[in-house]
Motif scaffolding. Structure first.
Motif, PDB file in Angstrom:
ATOM      1  N   SER A  76       0.832  -1.226   0.000  1.00 36.50           N
ATOM      2  CA  SER A  76       0.000   0.000   0.000  1.00 36.50           C
ATOM      3  C   SER A  76       0.854   1.259   0.000  1.00 36.50           C
ATOM      4  O   SER A  76       0.610   2.199   0.766  1.00 36.50           O
ATOM      5  CB  SER A  76      -0.930   0.025   1.224  1.00 36.50           C
ATOM      6  OG  SER A  76      -1.790  -1.068   1.248  1.00 36.50           O
ATOM      7  N   CYS A  80      -0.121   2.889   3.460  1.00 37.81           N
ATOM      8  CA  CYS A  80      -1.050   4.023   3.527  1.00 37.81           C
ATOM      9  C   CYS A  80      -2.137   4.085   2.463  1.00 37.81           C
ATOM     10  O   CYS A  80      -3.182   4.691   2.710  1.00 37.81           O
ATOM     11  CB  CYS A  80      -0.266   5.336   3.512  1.00 37.81           C
ATOM     12  SG  CYS A  80       0.888   5.525   2.164  1.00 37.81           S
ATOM     13  N   VAL A  81      -1.977   3.479   1.294  1.00 39.10           N
ATOM     14  CA  VAL A  81      -2.944   3.692   0.212  1.00 39.10           C
ATOM     15  C   VAL A  81      -4.139   2.753   0.421  1.00 39.10           C
ATOM     16  O   VAL A  81      -4.381   1.821  -0.333  1.00 39.10           O
ATOM     17  CB  VAL A  81      -2.284   3.498  -1.170  1.00 39.10           C
ATOM     18  CG1 VAL A  81      -3.248   3.938  -2.275  1.00 39.10           C
ATOM     19  CG2 VAL A  81      -1.006   4.309  -1.276  1.00 39.10           C
ATOM     20  N   ASN A  82      -4.894   3.020   1.478  1.00 40.18           N
ATOM     21  CA  ASN A  82      -5.941   2.106   1.902  1.00 40.18           C
ATOM     22  C   ASN A  82      -7.054   1.949   0.875  1.00 40.18           C
ATOM     23  O   ASN A  82      -7.578   0.849   0.677  1.00 40.18           O
ATOM     24  CB  ASN A  82      -6.523   2.566   3.244  1.00 40.18           C
ATOM     25  CG  ASN A  82      -5.573   2.329   4.396  1.00 40.18           C
ATOM     26  OD1 ASN A  82      -4.421   1.951   4.202  1.00 40.18           O
ATOM     27  ND2 ASN A  82      -6.040   2.545   5.615  1.00 40.18           N
ATOM     28  N   VAL A  83      -7.456   3.040   0.220  1.00 42.03           N
ATOM     29  CA  VAL A  83      -8.547   2.945  -0.750  1.00 42.03           C
ATOM     30  C   VAL A  83      -8.048   2.650  -2.159  1.00 42.03           C
ATOM     31  O   VAL A  83      -8.830   2.647  -3.114  1.00 42.03           O
ATOM     32  CB  VAL A  83      -9.428   4.222  -0.751  1.00 42.03           C
ATOM     33  CG1 VAL A  83     -10.041   4.454   0.616  1.00 42.03           C
ATOM     34  CG2 VAL A  83      -8.641   5.439  -1.223  1.00 42.03           C
ATOM     35  N   GLY A 308      -3.317   6.315   6.538  1.00 40.65           N
ATOM     36  CA  GLY A 308      -4.617   5.914   6.015  1.00 40.65           C
ATOM     37  C   GLY A 308      -5.697   6.964   6.102  1.00 40.65           C
ATOM     38  O   GLY A 308      -6.761   6.811   5.502  1.00 40.65           O
ATOM     39  N   SER A 311      -5.311   8.053   2.774  1.00 39.31           N
ATOM     40  CA  SER A 311      -4.777   7.002   1.903  1.00 39.31           C
ATOM     41  C   SER A 311      -3.500   7.457   1.205  1.00 39.31           C
ATOM     42  O   SER A 311      -3.180   6.997   0.110  1.00 39.31           O
ATOM     43  CB  SER A 311      -5.818   6.531   0.878  1.00 39.31           C
ATOM     44  OG  SER A 311      -6.800   5.727   1.513  1.00 39.31           O
ATOM     45  N   ASN A 355     -11.706  10.587   1.447  1.00 37.80           N
ATOM     46  CA  ASN A 355     -11.180   9.250   1.726  1.00 37.80           C
ATOM     47  C   ASN A 355     -12.065   8.526   2.749  1.00 37.80           C
ATOM     48  O   ASN A 355     -12.393   7.345   2.576  1.00 37.80           O
ATOM     49  CB  ASN A 355      -9.754   9.386   2.263  1.00 37.80           C
ATOM     50  CG  ASN A 355      -9.119   8.064   2.624  1.00 37.80           C
ATOM     51  OD1 ASN A 355      -8.838   7.242   1.765  1.00 37.80           O
ATOM     52  ND2 ASN A 355      -8.892   7.848   3.911  1.00 37.80           N
ATOM     53  N   PRO A 450      -3.542  -2.749  -0.123  1.00 42.95           N
ATOM     54  CA  PRO A 450      -4.678  -1.827  -0.041  1.00 42.95           C
ATOM     55  C   PRO A 450      -5.947  -2.537   0.424  1.00 42.95           C
ATOM     56  O   PRO A 450      -6.158  -3.718   0.115  1.00 42.95           O
ATOM     57  CB  PRO A 450      -4.819  -1.318  -1.483  1.00 42.95           C
ATOM     58  CG  PRO A 450      -3.439  -1.436  -2.060  1.00 42.95           C
ATOM     59  CD  PRO A 450      -2.874  -2.684  -1.444  1.00 42.95           C
TER      60      PRO A 450
END
Length: 483
Positions: A76, A80-83, A308, A311, A355, A450
């Motif tokens: 991610s 961090c790039v959750n979405v 997050g 994201s 987000n 993600p």
């Protein structure tokens, strides 16, 4: 992505008839090597290896580099790039806010609409008794703020001698002076005269490392007991707070036994010290809850967050402040002489609002808990059968594999590689070169994909990981590191 400036001839051009962007990777690497100092990097070694990989595009869980290779982003970005990549809604929210008000500070009795709305949203999402938030630009700044806030709290409580904050070895809390001191990374402390005064460390709750001869439940109680031992050694009246990640992320996905955090809570309550949950990695759905402390069963006084919350689309962090601390700071504190130019940045807060809307609307947190987290656990149980893997551990959408020289059927009996062999880095290289990003922490390979990853994509990732483990095993045999 816009074309590279014409000052770099041939660096990028539209491929005729396709609309794709063609990059001059060699030229980009040369410029990067000449001018760009990267975080946590041996730059001489990077130059010897031909320079950095250039990422140019992302969509969902996938990345593409400047040579057109498609890669599963198992990390991610940086947890961090959750979405997932390519969310036009976040881009649109950022663009609209930049047109309306690209920046104004939160000093001098001033605020902005996105910061107000985000503070209210976070108060709704946070565990009970969290009604206030202090905004920063990163997790490092959030944990620096924790140090300032904790010590200010005890000053106002007329106990200024409570200065010491207890953390854990192998924890990661950021890279600024205070945050790196809170962290327990020996390599970081060796550079820059760290830790700063008033920060001490206890052992981490790693059953594989220190739990031999005990059940996991027994070890959880013992590991939490190290906190009480340290408090008594220092003197309870000197201790301000204990800080920990619900699951230690950069330390190698160290998942504590279920008995650990409730016992930590009991000890903090017994001695009246503040309890801080570093949720920079664990927050916003990573562990199948909005905040990891909810899964682990403890009630902190402060929650540090970042990553997050947007994201990773725009830098933003902060500290959620419980009523216990906020009431003292507000009612007794006067000026809190701390803050940042970009505290409550309107563009970053606009990104966070969109987000959070996506996380809620698509029920991604619930999906991790009920669907993808269990599926990742099953997939990693399958990877544990590989002859190079000593054990696999997962907690929702974080997971780890231990690479071992000889499997002996027990986590404490497995024969490990020598540190000088750098087997984890060898494995990471095969992963990256064959379309999947895993991070190496020593010889422990970790993922945190993600939250939008599907069960089918988890299977795809696991298949690539198995193939790369085969490549690693063959490589180690060729080097004479395994029989």
């Amino acid at each position: 992505m816009a074309l590279i400036q014409e000052a770099l001839p041939g660096a990028a051009e539209l491929q005729a008839g396709t609309g794709a962007t063609v990059y001059d990777t060699a030229a980009l690497k040369q410029l990067d090597t000449a001018h760009h100092l990267h975080p946590f990097t041996d730059h001489a070694l990077l130059r010897q290896r031909g320079g950095a990989r250039v990422m140019v595009r992302g969509d969902g869980i996938y990345l593409w580099d400047s040579d057109g290779r498609k890669i599963i982003d198992g990390m991610s970005g940086l947890w961090c790039v959750n979405v997932g990549y390519g969310r036009t809604g976040i881009a649109d929210a950022v663009y609209a806010q930049m047109q309306a008000l690209p920046f104004y500070n939160s000093f001098f009795n001033t605020t902005n609409v996105p910061a107000v709305l985000l503070a209210e949203q976070l108060a709704q999402l946070a565990p009970p008794k969290f009604g206030h938030v202090f905004f920063t630009s990163s997790g490092s700044e959030a944990n620096d703020t924790v140090v300032r806030m904790v010590r200010r709290y005890w000053d106002l409580m007329e106990q200024p001698q409570r200065q010491v904050i207890i953390s854990r070895r192998n924890a990661y809390h950021g890279s600024t002076m205070a945050a790196a001191s809170l962290g327990g990374m020996a390599g970081m402390h060796a550079q820059g005269g760290l830790p700063i005064p008033g920060i001490v460390h206890i052992g981490q709750p790693s059953y594989a490392e220190a739990g031999q001869g005990m059940s996991e439940a027994e070890f959880g109680i013992k590991a939490a007991g190290w906190l009480e031992e340290q408090i008594l050694e220092l003197g309870a009246g000197q201790v301000a707070a204990f800080i920990g990640e619900p699951v230690q992320g950069a330390g190698g996905v160290i998942i504590p036994p279920p008995t650990y955090w409730p016992e930590i809570q009991r000890i903090c309550d017994k001695y009246g010290i503040l309890l801080v949950s570093d949720e920079v990695i664990c927050g916003f759905g990573r562990l199948g809850r909005w905040f990891g402390c909810e899964l682990m069963g403890f009630q902190p006084d402060l929650i540090a967050f970042a990553k997050g919350v947007t994201s990773g689309y725009v830098p933003l962090g902060g500290v959620l402040v419980s009523a216990r601390v906020a009431e003292v700071l507000v009612e007794r504190g006067g000026d809190f002489n701390h803050g940042f130019t970009y505290s409550g940045h309107p563009v970053a807060c606009a990104a966070a609002l969109e987000n959070i809307r996506i996380l809620r609307e698509e029920k991604l947190v619930e999906k991790v808990a009920a669907e993808t987290g269990p599926h990742l656990k099953a997939a990693f149980a399958g990877l544990a059968l590989h002859p190079l893997v000593g054990q696999a551990e997962t907690c929702a959408l974080v997971a780890a594999l231990d690479l071992v020289r000889v499997k002996r059927g027990s986590v404490h009996a497995n024969e490990r590689f020598a540190a000088k062999d750098a087997v984890g880095m060898i494995c990471r290289g095969h992963m990256f070169d064959n379309g999947v990003i895993m991070r190496a922490v020593g010889d422990r390979m970790i993922v945190a994909p993600p939250l939008v990853i599907t069960r089918q994509q988890i299977d795809e990732m696991a298949e690539r990981i198995w193939a790369c483990l085969d490549l690693t095993l063959n490589d180690l045999k060729a080097r004479g590191l395994v029989g």
